[in-house]
Design a protein around this motif. Structure first.
Motif, PDB file in Angstrom:
ATOM      1  N   UNK A 184      66.979  42.826  35.238  1.00 42.15           N
ATOM      2  CA  UNK A 184      65.981  42.201  35.264  1.00 42.15           C
ATOM      3  C   UNK A 184      65.338  41.904  33.776  1.00 42.15           C
ATOM      4  N   UNK A 185      65.481  42.940  32.898  1.00 40.93           N
ATOM      5  CA  UNK A 185      65.036  42.524  31.547  1.00 40.93           C
ATOM      6  C   UNK A 185      65.822  41.628  30.838  1.00 40.93           C
ATOM      7  N   UNK A 186      67.083  41.470  31.120  1.00 39.61           N
ATOM      8  CA  UNK A 186      68.002  40.524  30.576  1.00 39.61           C
ATOM      9  C   UNK A 186      67.307  39.092  31.078  1.00 39.61           C
ATOM     10  N   UNK A 187      66.990  39.082  32.429  1.00 36.95           N
ATOM     11  CA  UNK A 187      66.471  37.743  32.857  1.00 36.95           C
ATOM     12  C   UNK A 187      65.254  37.326  32.311  1.00 36.95           C
ATOM     13  N   UNK A 188      64.390  38.295  32.099  1.00 42.05           N
ATOM     14  CA  UNK A 188      63.057  38.169  31.486  1.00 42.05           C
ATOM     15  C   UNK A 188      63.113  37.596  29.968  1.00 42.05           C
ATOM     16  N   UNK A 189      64.100  38.280  29.421  1.00 42.00           N
ATOM     17  CA  UNK A 189      64.561  37.907  27.938  1.00 42.00           C
ATOM     18  C   UNK A 189      64.688  36.474  27.797  1.00 42.00           C
ATOM     19  N   UNK A 190      65.630  36.033  28.573  1.00 37.27           N
ATOM     20  CA  UNK A 190      66.146  34.834  28.703  1.00 37.27           C
ATOM     21  C   UNK A 190      65.255  33.730  29.110  1.00 37.27           C
ATOM     22  N   UNK A 191      64.342  34.129  29.994  1.00 39.97           N
ATOM     23  CA  UNK A 191      63.560  33.249  30.492  1.00 39.97           C
ATOM     24  C   UNK A 191      62.545  32.897  29.657  1.00 39.97           C
ATOM     25  N   UNK A 192      61.937  34.145  28.889  1.00 44.01           N
ATOM     26  CA  UNK A 192      60.789  33.709  27.855  1.00 44.01           C
ATOM     27  C   UNK A 192      61.275  33.344  26.493  1.00 44.01           C
ATOM     28  N   UNK A 193      62.789  33.443  26.245  1.00 43.64           N
ATOM     29  CA  UNK A 193      63.323  33.209  25.075  1.00 43.64           C
ATOM     30  C   UNK A 193      62.817  34.404  23.984  1.00 43.64           C
ATOM     31  N   UNK A 194      62.671  35.391  24.464  1.00 43.42           N
ATOM     32  CA  UNK A 194      61.962  36.569  23.564  1.00 43.42           C
ATOM     33  C   UNK A 194      62.874  38.032  23.636  1.00 43.42           C
ATOM     34  N   UNK A 195      62.701  38.738  22.881  1.00 48.66           N
ATOM     35  CA  UNK A 195      63.021  40.067  23.078  1.00 48.66           C
ATOM     36  C   UNK A 195      62.220  40.860  24.054  1.00 48.66           C
ATOM     37  N   UNK A 196      62.689  41.959  24.913  1.00 47.46           N
ATOM     38  CA  UNK A 196      61.815  42.786  25.726  1.00 47.46           C
ATOM     39  C   UNK A 196      62.435  44.177  25.738  1.00 47.46           C
ATOM     40  N   UNK A 197      61.366  45.140  25.542  1.00 49.84           N
ATOM     41  CA  UNK A 197      61.838  46.370  25.444  1.00 49.84           C
ATOM     42  C   UNK A 197      60.822  47.398  26.336  1.00 49.84           C
ATOM     43  N   UNK A 198      61.526  48.547  26.718  1.00 50.55           N
ATOM     44  CA  UNK A 198      60.701  49.294  27.490  1.00 50.55           C
ATOM     45  C   UNK A 198      61.653  50.583  27.849  1.00 50.55           C
ATOM     46  N   UNK A 199      61.316  51.522  28.484  1.00 47.75           N
ATOM     47  CA  UNK A 199      62.139  52.654  28.810  1.00 47.75           C
ATOM     48  C   UNK A 199      62.244  52.914  30.213  1.00 47.75           C
ATOM     49  N   UNK A 200      63.133  53.410  30.736  1.00 46.48           N
ATOM     50  CA  UNK A 200      63.404  53.590  32.264  1.00 46.48           C
ATOM     51  C   UNK A 200      64.236  54.953  32.558  1.00 46.48           C
ATOM     52  N   UNK A 201      64.230  55.230  33.820  1.00 51.29           N
ATOM     53  CA  UNK A 201      65.145  56.251  34.334  1.00 51.29           C
ATOM     54  C   UNK A 201      66.645  55.685  34.418  1.00 51.29           C
ATOM     55  N   UNK A 202      67.611  56.298  33.710  1.00 49.64           N
ATOM     56  CA  UNK A 202      69.013  55.947  33.790  1.00 49.64           C
ATOM     57  C   UNK A 202      69.735  56.791  33.968  1.00 49.64           C
ATOM     58  N   UNK A 203      70.506  56.858  34.922  1.00 54.89           N
ATOM     59  CA  UNK A 203      71.650  57.652  35.267  1.00 54.89           C
ATOM     60  C   UNK A 203      73.111  56.899  34.524  1.00 54.89           C
TER      61      UNK A 203
END
Length: 261
Positions: free
Chosen positions: A72-91
């Motif tokens: 989802x973050x990758x889609x947002x970044x490509x859609x807005x043509x900008x970087x996106x960052x934040x943290x999440x629970x990741x297993x």
């Protein structure tokens, strides 16, 4: 003016409530928040564990949700043509991480696992702590992304890599918000960097209150952006200002040299 001075980074700090342990709803919510950013920005910053809230029950989150949120973050970044960052629970394998992703506009990414797990909440019992910093080079800025409790540890945040921006994502509760304000300012001053902290607002499932105080500080500790409500704060970082202060004051030349084990 040299090319190194003629650089700007437009950042959007998304300070919002987070729905408890509901990644799908949070992705939808933050997607709307991102769509509402009218300016052309270079970097969108989301809070710590933006897809779930600061849960100490990672087993409640399906193990595939980490990759779904990253995509989802990758889609947002490509859609807005900008970087996106934040943290999440990741297993990953049999370990849970509080993992930050820095996703570039082309979908490539770098990651950082929270070094200082928050023992007061039992985070150290649920999440494996990280072992190394992540230094991101983006649009002429060297960025060091860190997570919440890391802010309390100046040695880990110390600017030994000539970074331009320290960036903290957080779920920092209201009772200790004065410390958040003071430490963000201190990290900016002692490291001669821009310092950004992005917090959340609202109450979580455990009853903890968050009052925001997302902010941006310049290398002298002057606050150039601040918010206490549900909103997105947009500001521009100017590399020329950073270089001017560093060349005039030269404090970093006197820093101590050390190694973290």
């Amino acid at each position: 003016m040299s090319n190194k001075d003629n650089l700007h980074l437009q950042v959007a700090l998304v300070q919002s409530p987070i729905k408890w342990e509901d990644p799908q709803d949070n992705r939808s919510f933050f997607g709307q928040k991102i769509d509402q950013v009218k300016e052309k920005v270079d970097l969108i910053i989301l809070p710590e564990m933006f897809s779930t809230g600061f849960t100490m029950s990672p087993e409640n989150i399906h193990e595939k949700e980490g990759d779904i949120t990253l995509q989802w973050m990758q889609r947002m970044a490509q859609k807005r043509d900008c970087a996106v960052t934040g943290s999440m629970v990741y297993k990953e394998e049999n370990h849970y991480y509080n993992r930050l992703f820095f996703v570039f506009p082309n979908g490539h990414y770098e990651s950082y696992d929270k070094r200082h797990t928050f023992t007061l909440a039992g985070e150290h019992k649920k999440y494996t702590k990280g072992t190394k910093k992540c230094i991101v080079e983006y649009k002429g800025f060297k960025i060091c992304p860190l997570i919440c409790y890391d802010l309390r540890f100046p040695v880990w945040s110390r600017n030994t890599e000539d970074v331009d921006l320290l960036l903290y994502v957080a779920n920092w509760p209201a009772p200790r918000i004065n410390a958040w304000d003071a430490l963000l300012k201190a990290r900016a001053i002692e490291n001669m960097v821009y310092c950004i902290g992005v917090n959340r607002v609202g109450k979580d499932y455990e009853g903890h209150l968050y009052t925001g105080h997302s902010g941006i500080y310049d290398p002298l500790g002057e606050r150039i952006g601040f918010s206490e409500k549900d909103e997105t704060l947009v500001r521009t970082l100017d590399k020329a200002i950073l270089n001017k202060y560093r060349e005039k004051l030269r404090f970093l030349e006197d820093r101590d040299i050390f190694t973290i084990h």
